[in-house]
Write a protein that holds these residues in place. Structure first.
Motif, short mmCIF file in Angstrom:
data_model
loop_
_atom_site.label_atom_id
_atom_site.label_comp_id
_atom_site.label_asym_id
_atom_site.label_seq_id
_atom_site.Cartn_x
_atom_site.Cartn_y
_atom_site.Cartn_z
N LYS A 26 -3.51 -2.17 -8.04
CA LYS A 26 -2.89 -3.46 -8.34
C LYS A 26 -3.86 -4.59 -8.06
CE LYS A 26 1.08 -6.36 -7.03
NZ LYS A 26 2.31 -6.43 -6.21
N TYR A 27 -4.62 -4.48 -6.98
CA TYR A 27 -5.56 -5.52 -6.57
C TYR A 27 -6.97 -4.97 -6.70
CZ TYR A 27 -1.33 -7.51 -4.53
OH TYR A 27 -0.06 -8.02 -4.34
N THR B 86 -11.23 -6.14 -7.35
CA THR B 86 -12.25 -7.17 -7.50
C THR B 86 -13.63 -6.55 -7.36
OG1 THR B 86 -12.77 -9.45 -6.88
CG2 THR B 86 -12.53 -7.87 -5.08
N PHE C 119 -4.97 -13.38 -5.05
CA PHE C 119 -5.75 -12.35 -4.35
C PHE C 119 -7.23 -12.71 -4.36
CE2 PHE C 119 -8.26 -8.43 -5.36
CZ PHE C 119 -8.26 -7.85 -4.09
N GLN C 120 -7.76 -13.06 -5.52
CA GLN C 120 -9.17 -13.40 -5.63
C GLN C 120 -9.51 -14.62 -4.76
OE1 GLN C 120 -10.89 -11.21 -7.22
NE2 GLN C 120 -9.50 -10.30 -8.71
N ALA D 268 -3.58 -7.38 0.33
CA ALA D 268 -2.79 -6.30 -0.27
C ALA D 268 -1.70 -5.82 0.68
CB ALA D 268 -3.72 -5.14 -0.65
N ALA E 225 -9.46 -8.67 1.24
CA ALA E 225 -8.77 -7.98 0.15
C ALA E 225 -7.69 -7.05 0.69
CB ALA E 225 -9.77 -7.20 -0.69
N VAL F 193 -5.55 -1.21 -3.47
CA VAL F 193 -6.59 -2.23 -3.53
C VAL F 193 -7.95 -1.55 -3.63
CG1 VAL F 193 -6.59 -2.41 -0.99
CG2 VAL F 193 -7.59 -4.25 -2.36
N GLN G 133 -4.86 -11.40 -11.01
CA GLN G 133 -4.48 -11.60 -9.61
C GLN G 133 -5.22 -12.78 -8.97
OE1 GLN G 133 -2.03 -10.07 -8.20
NE2 GLN G 133 -1.66 -8.38 -9.62
#
Length: 305
Positions: free
Chosen positions: A267-268, A270, A216-217, A301, A297, A167, A213
């Motif tokens: 993967k994650y 922002t 996640f966001q 994750a 975040a 992340v 994602q």
């Protein structure tokens, strides 16, 4: 013919070295990287290892580049990366990263490796600027776009971690000065007309259009809206010229644009955007919003892998 909207350069003609020098001569130091960043870092040794990962020699100024590693680093665990101050003028990006390190780092010990780079662009932090002294935007200079020394140094730091970052949260602000100063300067530098985009009133996120994602966001938005207000879309369903794809969320192709959010391969990923000039937000709220975004975040994750 392009109308003059910036004092430096000839409208319609990209800047050369003379214009860059004229711009650089206008810049003045307004705050101290040593006092605001390096001194607080020195007080965080209980839970962090402080690593110098490079230096910037902008004579007569010299800046050590510093990162924080969780002191319980375990190569078997994935990494959570937090970057702040890629645009040095975006204050809560720097202070939010420092506040996260001071207040929240210990909560993740034994769960994930933490790497925090609180101020990627110290010259720009001191001079309250978006660019480095060469009039180059570090946040358009990652990957194959590497032209900023700040960006190159960060990429070298992260090179051994490719494939291990789970992340990555890159902390930014959108300010009124974006529209009054920095976007006009960008257009003038590149010999283009200035086209206003407006400033969103509130917090929003920029996701990766190639790896969006959305859940996640939205987990981050849900955490931040307890701290400060989320920016609405404009009448056309846009923010800063991009479609709003969910409350408080737009997407960019972060890698192709050379953005910091595209360097980790996480993967994650922002990019946060806090609005410090809103009459509905204080500086403390902006810092707290950045911390809430980072924690949300990492929590997401860890829960979803």
């Amino acid at each position: 013919m392009i109308e003059r909207f910036h004092p430096i350069g000839v409208p319609g003609q990209p800047w050369g070295e003379a214009e860059r020098s004229a711009w650089r001569a206008q810049q003045r130091r307004q705050r101290s990287y040593a006092e605001d960043v390096l001194d607080p870092l020195a007080r965080l040794h209980a839970h962090w290892d402080v690593q110098a990962y490079g230096e910037l020699d902008y004579a007569p100024d010299f800046y050590p580049l510093v990162a924080l590693h969780g002191c319980d680093w375990d190569h078997a665990r994935p990494v959570a990366l937090v970057t702040g101050g890629v645009h040095g003028y975006e204050t809560s990006g720097v202070h939010g990263a420092l506040k996260f390190a001071a207040d929240c780092g210990s909560a993740y010990e034994g769960r994930i490796n933490l790497l925090v780079v609180p101020c990627v662009s110290p010259w720009a932090y001191e001079h309250v600027q978006r660019w480095n002294p060469a009039a180059v935007d570090p946040n358009r200079s990652f990957g194959e776009h590497g032209a900023a020394l700040e960006s190159i140094a960060l990429m070298r730091l992260l090179a051994p971690l490719q494939g291990r970052v789970l992340v990555h949260v890159d902390l930014h602000e959108t300010t009124d000065s974006d529209e009054s100063e920095f976007r006009p300067a960008l257009a003038a530098r590149d010999g283009k007309p200035f086209e206003p985009n407006g400033i969103p009133d509130g917090f929003y996120l920029v996701g990766d259009s190639e790896n969006p994602q959305p859940q996640f966001q939205q987990a981050i938005i849900a955490a931040v809206e307890r701290i400060t207000h989320i920016a609405p879309a404009d009448a056309q369903g846009m923010m800063i010229g991009s479609p709003v794809v969910a409350p408080g969320l737009i997407n960019y192709p972060v890698k192709s644009l050379g953005l910091c959010a595209g360097i980790s391969g996480a993967k994650y990923v922002t990019t946060t955007e806090v609005y410090p000039d809103s009459p509905k937000a204080t500086a403390a709220q902006c810092n707290d919003a950045q911390v809430a975004a980072v924690c949300a975040a990492i929590d997401y994750a860890l829960a979803h892998g």
